[in-house]
Every structure is written in C-alpha cells, then in structure tokens.
Design a protein around this motif. Structure first.
Motif, short mmCIF file in Angstrom:
data_model
loop_
_atom_site.label_atom_id
_atom_site.label_comp_id
_atom_site.label_asym_id
_atom_site.label_seq_id
_atom_site.Cartn_x
_atom_site.Cartn_y
_atom_site.Cartn_z
N THR A 179 0.83 -1.20 0.00
CA THR A 179 0.00 0.00 0.00
C THR A 179 0.86 1.25 0.00
O THR A 179 0.63 2.18 -0.78
CB THR A 179 -0.90 0.02 1.25
OG1 THR A 179 -1.48 -1.25 1.39
CG2 THR A 179 -1.96 1.08 1.13
N TRP A 195 -3.21 3.94 4.54
CA TRP A 195 -3.03 5.08 3.65
C TRP A 195 -3.64 6.37 4.18
O TRP A 195 -3.28 7.45 3.75
CB TRP A 195 -3.50 4.79 2.23
CG TRP A 195 -4.89 4.26 2.01
CD1 TRP A 195 -5.23 2.97 1.75
CD2 TRP A 195 -6.10 4.99 1.99
NE1 TRP A 195 -6.57 2.85 1.57
CE2 TRP A 195 -7.14 4.07 1.71
CE3 TRP A 195 -6.43 6.34 2.17
CZ2 TRP A 195 -8.48 4.45 1.62
CZ3 TRP A 195 -7.76 6.72 2.09
CH2 TRP A 195 -8.76 5.77 1.82
N VAL A 250 0.80 3.95 -3.01
CA VAL A 250 0.27 5.28 -2.74
C VAL A 250 1.33 6.36 -2.96
O VAL A 250 1.06 7.40 -3.56
CB VAL A 250 -0.32 5.35 -1.31
CG1 VAL A 250 -0.63 6.78 -0.92
CG2 VAL A 250 -1.56 4.51 -1.22
#
Lengths: 477, 93
Positions: A206, A268, A210
């Motif tokens: 993640t 995130w 991101v």
C-alpha cells in the motif's frame, strides 16, 4: 469482446498513427495547422464513441472488455470525458504556439493522442497489467512532449527531471503491484480486494503504491518535479499535463483506494492526511514568491491536488462526490487559464513572466476579463465554479468529522487569494508596457470562451454538476 | 523476495545518491528488475503464468523507457555538454 469499450482507444491509436504517416507524406508543405484540425475531427469521433459508452451505461449494460481487464463505469467515463476535453483544448491552442517556437511536427499530435490512449487505460483498467501499461504509455508520451522543444535547454532539462522522477515513481507503483500480485495470486483488482488483510506485506504494498501515485498527482512532499517540468515544457503541454495526467492519476487512486485497498484504509489514511496538508501548505506558500507564471501555476496545481486528496480522507460517498465535482471544475478552469498563457507567447516574447501580463486589460479587455474570471475560480471565490468545488470537498470533510483539517484548508484559501489576485493586479493596475498583441488564434479564443462560460455556469447553477456527480457514484457499484 | 528487496533498496539508493544521470537511469532499471524477480517468484508460488506474463510486459516497457530516457539525455548532452545532475540548474526558484 465488447467493441463499445474498445472503440475510443482504438480510434486514438489509429488517429495517432495516421497523423504520423500523413506528417511524413506531407513534409514539403509549410503549413502544419491542418494536422491539428485533422486530429480535432478524430477527437470528434472519439467523443462520439465516449457518448456511445454513456448510452450503454445508462441502459444498464455492463461494458467490459479484454477478459475483464478494462471496465467502463461512471468513474472511467467521467475521467475519460475530462481527458477528452483536455485533449480538445490542447489541439485548439497548440498550432499557433508550435509555429511560433518553430517546432511544428506531427509527432506532437500523435504523442498527445497516445498519451490520451494511455490515460484511457489508466481510468478504465481494473487489472494490474492494464493499469501499469496505461500508466507507462501515458508517462512515456509525456516525457517526450515535455522535452518537445529540443533546441530549448530548459525544455531538455525539464524533460529529464520529469522523466527521472516519473520513472522512479512508476517503479514504486510497480513494486507495490508486484507485492499485491504476490498477496493474491491474481492481477484482477476484485481478487486482490478479497486477499487484502492487515499484515506487513500489505502495508509495504500500500505504501509504495500510494507514494508512487502521489508522485504522479504531484502532491507534496513528492512534488519536486512539477515546477521544473511545468516551467520547461511547451505551454500547451503544461496545460495538458496539469489537467489530464492529474485526472487520470486521481482516477487510478479512486479505483485503488475505494476498491482493493479500501481494507487498508488505516495505512493510507495518515499518509494522505500528511500529503494533503503538505501539498496545500507548500503549494500556497511557495506560489506567493513566484515570478514566472507557469511555475506559479505548478504550485497552485500542487495545492489543488492537496484539496482533492482531502476528498479521499472524507471518504465515500460525500468525499468522492466532492472529488468528482472538484476534478470537473479544475479541468475546465485550468484548461482555460492555459489557453491564455499559451497566447502570451509571441515573436520575441517568452510570455513566461508575471510582468508579461501587464497592460493586458487595455490591449485585450475581453481576454483579460475572461482570464480574471478563471483566476477567481481557481482561487475559489463565489460565484465561480472553483468555489463550488472547494465547498463540496470542505463540506464532506466537516461531515466526516475532520473539522481541524477543514479549517486549515479553508485558511489556505485566503493565502491563495493573494497570488491569484497578484496576476489580476498585473493585468489591470500595472502600467502598460509597449508590447505586441496576443498571439490568440481562433482555437485559443474558442477554448477560453468555453472555459470561462462553463466556470460561470457551474458557479451560478451548481445543481447539474452535483447531480451528475451523484449519478456517476450510483453507476460505480 | 529477499534478493528483490535488496535490489529495490540498491536501486532507490542509487537514484537518490548518484550524480551521474546515466547511473541514475541504471538504478531505475535495477528497481524494475527487482520487480521482475518478485513477479516470477510469486508466479512460481501460485503455480500459474500470469506473473511471468506481467514480467514480460515490464521488460518491454523498461526497454521503451530506457530508449526515451537516453534520447532525452542525448538531446540534453548536445545542448549542455554534461550529464551530471547538479549542473542542471536552469530551472530554479
């Protein structure tokens, strides 16, 4: 196989290749502007095929293709429509500029269409491979477009910096993709969504994905390439880059963060909170001291990216609705503003400095007035569209309980008023210098008038835009 | 996994620390190769070929990227006569 889903990218690729061939065949002709009109005709067809998708979607038919690798839903259609608008703007405003800088080649239009094709797959891809290939097709085309004025050293430098950081960010995204594939054993986003669970592996995936995408939308602290690339690139390309590539990257973010990575929100969310605050702060404050217009717009674009990221923090459905409205508004007002910036370039005038705006209100009162409307909109002053965009994002943020963030973001709107008004002041209050008239072609006038009209329309009657955003959300299920 | 993580780290460090832009490009290629190792290894773990197909796509794209990068680099070198990162200082605020 569903031809409706594949028609637009096929048309883009065909017209891109046709432009290349026609360009070679007609090398001897001096006038290249017809290539722009040829591609505008192509864009008309692409627009019609997108319209056909809208009809299929309204009729409730599922539109998927390439073994479920791409899907046409509200999100992809919305992003593609905005990218399409941006391409049309680009084609309208480019041809005069390219003649002036002496780099009028067919490759310019072909690459613009290839980039559009890549963005189509970014917005519509629901498979890691399709997303990755789309992302790279877009980036590669943009690297070349940014460095298109080969003889200009600043353009070279901009292209190189953009290319290095762009390649790095793509590599980050890709590394995250490979981990996601390892987690789930599939490249399809729906399968990945089922496999995502809180463990260090997912965290790493993640975070890398991101961060890579934050690079692409030029959010701080990963924004360093943006001012350089924006300043060095040919002005119409700067506009294209700042609108289309950002929208496509945001579409990917929406797709990933509300789909497969929705389960990893705890990872995130803090990243995005930090990135959005940093973007708004750095964007608004660094823009205060800029003397060059395109650099100023780069920082303003960073701040805008920060506001859009706030929509992710507010979360669906209100935050997403805010994102849709904001992106729509941003595409229109930034596209229009770059039409003006493009026409500032004339024989012997670079049109890069703030001082080049001086006296515009006297020489070209209509242009100046329309540009002022767009600037007010970018600043978020009612009754323009920019106000509506910011309003929905901030309202969504308040509703979801992030009061501090909302107040902070609203505070920076005041800061940003200063540098937008600085441009208006240069136009209206500074003494006029003796300079040539604007190089405003028919295309630039069309693009500018359209953008300003839409800005006021959305600002005065926000209901249709809001309604559209809601419909898109419903079709996204 | 470990090899690929190491390669990734070496690549990122290379991008961040080296001055010579050609070396920076090589570092980026290293990162892409670490991804390939990942993909192929996972494809073996999961007993199907999707990962290997993905790796082929990555290789193709990496080649295209290298070509574009070197093209831009050559254009820059012709105009400036340098490939060192800190001598590119025309664009600053």
């Amino acid at each position: 196989m569903n031809y409706v889903a594949l028609l637009p990218p096929v048309l883009m690729a065909l017209f891109g290749c046709a432009t290349l061939i026609l360009d070679v065949l007609t090398r001897r002709h001096e006038n290249r502007a017809w290539l722009a009109w040829f591609n505008l005709a192509g864009s008309l067809l692409i627009g019609l095929s997108l319209w056909r998708q809208w009809q299929a979607l309204s009729a409730g038919q599922p539109v998927v293709a390439l073994q479920d690798a791409i899907v046409i839903d509200g999100l992809s259609l919305f992003a593609n429509a905005l990218v399409w608008l941006s391409v049309v703007t680009l084609l309208l405003i480019s041809y005069r500029y390219l003649d002036l800088v002496g780099e009028h080649h067919g490759e310019y239009y072909a690459l613009a269409l290839f980039a559009q094709c890549g963005m189509y797959f970014m917005a519509a891809g629901v498979d890691l491979i399709a997303l990755f290939v789309g992302l790279e097709l877009t980036s590669l085309s943009f690297y070349i477009l940014v460095g298109f004025t080969r003889a200009d050293r600043r353009s070279n430098e901009a292209a190189l910096k953009y290319m290095l950081l762009g390649a790095l960010s793509s590599a980050f995204v890709l590394y995250g993709f490979s981990l996601l594939y390892g987690l789930s054993g599939s490249t399809s986003l729906t399968d990945i969504a089922a496999a995502v669970k809180p463990d260090p592996f997912t965290t790493l995936a993640t975070v890398t994905v991101v961060i890579g995408m934050l690079f692409k939308v030029s959010a701080a602290p990963f924004h360093f390439w943006a001012p350089d690339a924006y300043e060095g690139a040919p002005t119409p390309i700067t506009g294209y880059l700042s609108v289309a590539s950002k929208i496509a990257a945001f579409a990917v973010l929406v797709r990933l963060l509300t789909g497969p990575l929705a389960g990893a929100a705890a990872i995130w969310q803090p990243l995005l909170v930090f990135a959005s605050i940093a973007s708004i702060t750095i964007g608004s404050i660094a823009a205060l001291t800029q003397e060059r217009i395109k650099r100023l717009f780069a920082y303003s674009g960073i701040a805008h990216a920060g506001y859009v990221l706030l929509g992710f923090i507010a979360g669906p459905p209100l935050g997403l609705q805010g994102i849709y409205v904001y992106l729509l508004v941003y595409a229109i007002m930034n596209g229009g503003a770059f039409a003006v910036l493009t026409s500032l370039r004339n024989h012997g005038i670079a049109g890069d400095d703030l001082t080049d705006l001086r006296g515009l209100s006297r020489k070209h009162p209509v242009h100046a007035a329309l540009f002022a409307i767009l600037l007010l909109s970018l600043a978020g002053v009612p009754p323009t569209a920019g106000f509506i965009g910011k309003y929905y994002i901030l309202a969504a943020l308040m509703r979801s309980g992030h009061i501090t963030l909302a107040v902070l973001a609203a505070g920076y709107i005041v800061v940003s008023l200063y540098f937008y008004f600085r441009m208006i002041r240069e136009m209206y209050l500074e003494p006029s210098e003796d300079r040539q008239p604007l190089a405003a072609s028919l295309g630039v006038r069309l693009a500018l008038a359209g953008a300003a009209a839409f800005t006021l329309l959305i600002g005065l009657f926000p209901q249709p835009a809001l309604h559209g955003a809601l419909t898109l959300l419903e079709r996204n299920g | 996994m470990v090899v690929s993580a190491l390669l990734f780290t070496v690549g990122v460090t290379g991008v961040l620390l080296r001055r010579n832009l050609v070396v920076v490009l090589m570092s980026i290629e290293l990162i892409l190769n670490s991804v390939n190792i990942n993909l192929v290894a996972f494809s073996r773990v999961h007993h199907h070929l999707v990962g290997q197909a993905f790796a082929l796509f990555v290789i193709a794209v990496a080649v295209a990227e290298a070509a574009v990068a070197l093209g831009i680099l050559i254009a820059l070198f012709r105009n400036r006569g340098t490939v060192l990162a800190d001598e590119l200082d025309l664009l600053k605020w």
